[in-house]
Design a protein around this motif. Sequence first.
Motif, PDB file in Angstrom:
ATOM      1  N   GLU A 173     -17.660  39.246 -15.943  1.00 23.84           N
ATOM      2  CA  GLU A 173     -18.677  40.288 -15.773  1.00 23.84           C
ATOM      3  C   GLU A 173     -20.072  39.680 -15.689  1.00 23.84           C
ATOM      4  N   ARG A 174     -20.324  38.662 -16.499  1.00 20.45           N
ATOM      5  CA  ARG A 174     -21.637  38.007 -16.453  1.00 20.45           C
ATOM      6  C   ARG A 174     -21.851  37.300 -15.108  1.00 20.45           C
ATOM      7  N   HIS A 175     -20.807  36.595 -14.643  1.00 24.07           N
ATOM      8  CA  HIS A 175     -20.934  35.925 -13.342  1.00 24.07           C
ATOM      9  C   HIS A 175     -21.100  36.938 -12.211  1.00 24.07           C
ATOM     10  N   ALA A 176     -20.364  38.055 -12.289  1.00 21.86           N
ATOM     11  CA  ALA A 176     -20.465  39.083 -11.250  1.00 21.86           C
ATOM     12  C   ALA A 176     -21.843  39.728 -11.248  1.00 21.86           C
TER      13      ALA A 176
ATOM     14  N   GLN B 285     -13.366  47.270 -11.314  1.00 19.85           N
ATOM     15  CA  GLN B 285     -12.681  47.987 -10.248  1.00 19.85           C
ATOM     16  C   GLN B 285     -11.338  47.369  -9.871  1.00 19.85           C
ATOM     17  N   ALA B 286     -11.176  46.077 -10.100  1.00 19.28           N
ATOM     18  CA  ALA B 286      -9.920  45.424  -9.720  1.00 19.28           C
ATOM     19  C   ALA B 286      -9.754  44.147 -10.528  1.00 19.28           C
ATOM     20  N   MET B 287      -8.508  43.798 -10.781  1.00 18.14           N
ATOM     21  CA  MET B 287      -8.183  42.553 -11.476  1.00 18.14           C
ATOM     22  C   MET B 287      -6.834  42.068 -10.970  1.00 18.14           C
TER      23      MET B 287
ATOM     24  N   ALA C 128     -13.191  42.233  -9.821  1.00 18.10           N
ATOM     25  CA  ALA C 128     -14.148  42.974  -8.996  1.00 18.10           C
ATOM     26  C   ALA C 128     -14.887  43.964  -9.889  1.00 18.10           C
ATOM     27  N   PHE C 129     -16.204  43.828  -9.947  1.00 17.73           N
ATOM     28  CA  PHE C 129     -17.043  44.686 -10.781  1.00 17.73           C
ATOM     29  C   PHE C 129     -18.029  45.440  -9.911  1.00 17.73           C
ATOM     30  N   SER C 130     -18.316  46.677 -10.312  1.00 18.13           N
ATOM     31  CA  SER C 130     -19.402  47.449  -9.707  1.00 18.13           C
ATOM     32  C   SER C 130     -20.449  47.713 -10.777  1.00 18.13           C
ATOM     33  N   PHE C 131     -21.692  47.841 -10.334  1.00 21.67           N
ATOM     34  CA  PHE C 131     -22.811  48.016 -11.259  1.00 21.67           C
ATOM     35  C   PHE C 131     -23.650  49.209 -10.806  1.00 21.67           C
TER      36      PHE C 131
ATOM     37  N   GLY D 195     -23.909  57.220   0.888  1.00 26.40           N
ATOM     38  CA  GLY D 195     -24.264  57.615  -0.456  1.00 26.40           C
ATOM     39  C   GLY D 195     -23.629  56.699  -1.494  1.00 26.40           C
ATOM     40  N   GLY D 196     -24.410  56.347  -2.506  1.00 26.58           N
ATOM     41  CA  GLY D 196     -23.906  55.480  -3.560  1.00 26.58           C
ATOM     42  C   GLY D 196     -23.621  54.062  -3.104  1.00 26.58           C
ATOM     43  N   ARG D 197     -24.413  53.559  -2.170  1.00 29.18           N
ATOM     44  CA  ARG D 197     -24.111  52.227  -1.635  1.00 29.18           C
ATOM     45  C   ARG D 197     -24.347  51.119  -2.648  1.00 29.18           C
ATOM     46  N   ARG D 198     -25.092  51.403  -3.701  1.00 22.34           N
ATOM     47  CA  ARG D 198     -25.278  50.398  -4.754  1.00 22.34           C
ATOM     48  C   ARG D 198     -23.997  50.199  -5.567  1.00 22.34           C
ATOM     49  N   ASN D 199     -23.073  51.142  -5.491  1.00 21.03           N
ATOM     50  CA  ASN D 199     -21.858  51.079  -6.324  1.00 21.03           C
ATOM     51  C   ASN D 199     -20.783  50.159  -5.761  1.00 21.03           C
ATOM     52  N   TRP D 200     -20.912  49.713  -4.507  1.00 21.40           N
ATOM     53  CA  TRP D 200     -19.859  48.865  -3.947  1.00 21.40           C
ATOM     54  C   TRP D 200     -19.731  47.585  -4.753  1.00 21.40           C
ATOM     55  N   PRO D 201     -18.515  47.173  -5.079  1.00 25.39           N
ATOM     56  CA  PRO D 201     -18.322  46.058  -6.022  1.00 25.39           C
ATOM     57  C   PRO D 201     -18.459  44.688  -5.367  1.00 25.39           C
ATOM     58  N   VAL D 202     -18.624  43.696  -6.217  1.00 25.34           N
ATOM     59  CA  VAL D 202     -18.534  42.293  -5.829  1.00 25.34           C
ATOM     60  C   VAL D 202     -17.373  41.675  -6.617  1.00 25.34           C
ATOM     61  N   ALA D 203     -16.792  40.629  -6.062  1.00 28.39           N
ATOM     62  CA  ALA D 203     -15.650  39.969  -6.692  1.00 28.39           C
ATOM     63  C   ALA D 203     -16.028  38.543  -7.072  1.00 28.39           C
ATOM     64  N   VAL D 204     -15.515  38.106  -8.208  1.00 28.36           N
ATOM     65  CA  VAL D 204     -15.643  36.715  -8.631  1.00 28.36           C
ATOM     66  C   VAL D 204     -14.249  36.192  -8.949  1.00 28.36           C
TER      67      VAL D 204
END
Length: 342
Positions: A310-313, A287-289, A275-278, A238-247
């Motif tokens: 955020e734009r790159h992520a 989510q993390a810095m 690390a941002f989630s969308f 559930g909510g698998r779209r929420n997992w973040p990506v890191a740049v």
Amino acid sequence: MASTSISKAERSYIQTSLQGSPPLRADGRSLLDFRTVLLETGVAPLANGSAKLNIGKSPHEGGGGTEVLAAVKLEVEDVEHGEGVDGGRIVCSVLCSPSAYPHLSSNALDELQYDLTTLLHQTLAHPSLHPPNLGILPHKKAWLLSLDAAVLTDAGNVVDALFMAARAALWDTKVPRTRAVQYRARRAAPATGHEGADMDVDPDQDQEARSGFDTRDMVRTAADFELPDYWDEGEVLGGRRNWPVAVTLNIIPPLHFLDATPPEEASTSLRLILAFSFPSNSPSSLQAMRLLGPAELALPQIKSLLADGERHAQELFAALEAKLQDEDVRRNVKARTRFAVR
């Protein structure tokens, strides 16, 4: 994080090239370009979800690049008498292959693994990202989601690769469907006054007495559960779209660049990991810095870097999302073809 040792002359040459007009990189990329990213899901047959990701693989030599393998395994935990948590829990670990870091001692390699594990676990195990379908029986049984990632080779930008592989493995994860089971003891036969006397039995009561297991809606009072599907089937997290990506923003004032190679990482005195989630229909969430390096940043610089990050992520997230959906289609077509042959 681990970095390659280079001479002062080489460091000065790389920094001057990056700060030139136009900026120059050894592989011809612009400052904000990523190397080729290769992703494949479902690579571990015995895992509930898995993915293999490579950044920077040489198209001519067929090797090289940063390669990360991530796999998810679900295990049942006892909430009442074990370490289980009601609603389930997530545990992450990162293993670094010694061949990926031949210049590091065993102690330094352990420290690197600990740093990467802490960063990944603290980000993905945060309550705001917790999947709603890791519970089995309230206050009794729950799923333990173990995410294990292995860094097979490191050719730079390992944190971004680690988060992309973890997100792909979690996207690929299937949670087995469960059905609550309750055991009801047989009712004792009524006593009769005369031995050998006939006994009237209600058919409904007799059927209920013979039925030991009842799988009707009894989740709160159930004693155990069963799996109606095979272990590798089920529903997605559930909510698998929420997992973040890191740049990772590699900073050489007054500029920053993405996807650094090992010599570029060694020439950078400051790195900012974001690390941002969308989530769907919601604003983005940081989510993390983490700031790495001896240099300093003023508050206005941090605000500007957060906006750029955020734009790159967002761009990285969109590209990864499209690739994961393509992987879903590829695996479904492959599965249908396999069953059609049978």
